[in-house]
Design an enzyme around this catalytic site. Sequence first.
Site, short mmCIF file in Angstrom:
data_model
loop_
_atom_site.label_atom_id
_atom_site.label_comp_id
_atom_site.label_asym_id
_atom_site.label_seq_id
_atom_site.Cartn_x
_atom_site.Cartn_y
_atom_site.Cartn_z
CB ILE A 1 -10.76 -50.39 44.90
CG1 ILE A 1 -10.49 -51.12 46.05
CG2 ILE A 1 -12.07 -50.21 44.55
CD1 ILE A 1 -11.34 -50.72 47.39
N GLY B 1 -2.77 -44.23 43.57
CA GLY B 1 -3.69 -43.26 44.63
C GLY B 1 -4.84 -43.83 45.31
CG HIS B 2 -9.13 -45.14 44.25
ND1 HIS B 2 -9.94 -45.96 43.86
CD2 HIS B 2 -9.80 -44.11 44.40
CE1 HIS B 2 -10.96 -45.97 44.12
NE2 HIS B 2 -11.20 -44.79 44.64
CG PHE B 3 -7.88 -46.46 48.28
CD1 PHE B 3 -7.95 -45.27 48.77
CD2 PHE B 3 -9.11 -47.14 47.98
CE1 PHE B 3 -9.39 -44.45 48.69
CE2 PHE B 3 -10.36 -46.40 47.78
CZ PHE B 3 -10.40 -45.15 48.34
#
Length: 150
Positions: free
Chosen positions: A60, A53-55
């Site tokens: 990252i 989810g990041h990203f």
Amino acid sequence: MTRENKTLNITEIQELLPHRYPFLLVDRVTDFEEEKYLHAIKNVSVNEPQFTGHFPQMPIFPGVLILEAMAQATGLLAFKSFGAPAENELYYFASIDKAKFRKPVVPGDQLVLEVEFIKDRRGIALFNGVAKVDGEVVCSAELKCARREF
């Protein structure tokens, strides 16, 4: 007079820190000197859960996890310097000052964590921390950690 490097492997780290997957963020200690400094590494893998989810399009490593990795390194230095907390004590992250993020950290990077003990006052320890990738500073901060009974 030369000093031999002091290291800790993952088993020794797990004996000192309460954190476990996915929140154990120190893979190896490469050098330390009690009451002075500790150097450690965190290998950043695309298989870590935060990257879903990041990203998704451009993974990252979250800056807050870089700070947490530095905080875990301060815990290792404190425990090797002053002893591990008693069963009724907790060592926790108390504050962050002057945090700066200079470059993104991505899967495949190896974070080199460098923490320096500055002082301890009434159970609150002050450290300077730096995280590097390929010799370049990606994050720096002042960290305070506290040892308290619960």
